[in-house]
Design an enzyme around this catalytic site. Structure first.
Site, short mmCIF file in Angstrom:
data_model
loop_
_atom_site.label_atom_id
_atom_site.label_comp_id
_atom_site.label_asym_id
_atom_site.label_seq_id
_atom_site.Cartn_x
_atom_site.Cartn_y
_atom_site.Cartn_z
N LYS A 115 0.82 -1.21 0.00
CA LYS A 115 0.00 0.00 0.00
C LYS A 115 0.85 1.26 0.00
CE LYS A 115 -4.41 -1.65 1.76
NZ LYS A 115 -5.49 -1.46 2.75
N LYS A 198 -5.16 -12.50 -7.62
CA LYS A 198 -6.45 -12.60 -6.95
C LYS A 198 -7.40 -11.47 -7.39
CE LYS A 198 -8.26 -13.67 -2.38
NZ LYS A 198 -8.00 -13.88 -0.97
N LYS A 201 -11.22 -5.95 -5.25
CA LYS A 201 -12.27 -4.95 -5.46
C LYS A 201 -11.68 -3.60 -5.88
CE LYS A 201 -12.95 -3.46 -0.65
NZ LYS A 201 -12.81 -4.22 0.57
#
Ligand code: TRP
Length: 335
Positions: A115, A198, A201
């Protein structure tokens, strides 16, 4: 009555619109715990602000995530559904646990590193101490079991380390929680655009994800465009990540095994298979979407759920919180 039940806790961030990966790997399975466990399902808005959010959108998504919990089958009478920032104990215990969490261990968190790369202009302290707040969420309710995706394993480990460290200093205070990692293929729904990654969202490529709230045509179109391979056989062979992913999705919605799916589509082409997966997925999402639509148009009802969940969670949080305060030497709070 719940006092002799063990506790399950899980949280979902109200950032980004949830995908069928979230649905199949998590949400759909959450209701199965509620007979045996006291279950807390939390909309973790305090975690969401570790990256910059648009305020109006954050607010709307918080309502939406709560509505989705219910639409996916979580009965608000049988589960504690609530919003993290409505229960002050999370931030309060989060601060305390910050002081029992080491700079070194936080520095090793892969999610922080990822992040930080993605938000290079906003590497704030909250992003860094995120795992201590997550530990607080869990430990606050004496949780035994935490259903999470395997991307959260490292955060669960640190929560266990923090609990063990605290217990070591002050004597038994927290239950040391276990992760409940769903090991079925449904837990690893991959991106439709890059099937080795993966499904996320927050993926910027809209064709990579199928969202729980995508309409029927969109669902079918996205599956039509799903990346596969240059062969033509529908089977779970190595190297066929795209097909395996579609088989996982189809299997998760229908309950069919890989062998059954291979037999069903023996001699049929990718086009036909993709259409079947798309239609099955759209059919399965339709009732969830209808229920979501009904709930999200009733803001007063959602607010009544928020109030109920917050009151229950707050009440339950006080036991751990006052125990912790006493153990570390805080003076009693004047009444
Ligand atoms: N970090 C989790 C995620 O991003 C969300 C979360 C916050 C959570 N607190 C939690 C999950 C407590 C389980 C338990 O997916």
């Amino acid at each position: 009555m719940y006092k002799d039940k063990k506790v399950v806790f899980s949280g979902i961030q109200p950032s980004g619109s949830l995908t069928i990966g979230n649905y199949l790997g998590a949400l759909k399975n959450f209701s199965a715990f509620s007979e045996e466990y006291r279950c807390y399902y939390c909309v973790v808005d305090e975690h969401a602000i570790t990256v910059r959010q648009n305020p109006a959108e954050l607010r709307r998504r918080t309502y939406d995530t709560l509505a989705l919990y219910v639409a996916c089958g979580l009965d608000p009478e049988k589960n504690v559904l609530f919003v993290q920032s409505h229960v002050s104990g999370h931030a309060e215990l989060g601060w305390i646990l910050d002081c029992y969490t080491m700079f070194g261990e936080l520095s090793r968190m892969t999610q922080f590193k990822d992040k930080s790369k993605k938000n290079a202009d906003n590497i704030n302290a909250g992003l860094f101490t995120y795992p201590a707040l997550m530990a607080a969420d869990i430990l606050l309710y004496q949780t035994e079991l935490v259903p999470v995706g395997d991307d959260q394993k490292q955060h669960l480990e640190i929560a266990r380390d923090i609990a063990t460290r605290f217990n070591g200093i002050y004597g038994d205070t927290f239950i040391v929680p276990d992760a409940f990692i769903n090991k079925t293929p449904a837990a690893r729904i991959m991106s439709l655009a890059e099937p080795t990654k993966k499904m996320s969202k927050s993926d910027e490529n809209e064709n990579a994800t199928v969202r729980i709230l995508d309409d029927r045509d969109t669902v079918i179109r996205k599956f039509k465009r799903a990346v596969t391979d240059s062969e033509s056989e529908i089977c779970a062979r190595e190297g066929k990540d795209g097909i395996i992913n579609l088989m996982s999705i189809y299997g998760a919605f229908t309950g069919k095994s890989f062998e059954e799916i291979e037999r069903e589509f023996d001699g049929k082409g990718y086009g036909e298979f993709k259409l079947a997966v798309g239609e099955t997925c759209a059919d399965a999402l339709a009732p969830v979407q209808a229920e979501f639509k009904r709930l999200s148009s009733d803001k007063a009802y959602l607010e009544s759920l928020m109030a109920k969940g917050a009151a229950e969670a707050h009440h339950d949080s006080l036991r751990t919180l006052s125990k912790v305060r006493r153990k570390i030497g805080f003076t009693e709070r004047p009444r």
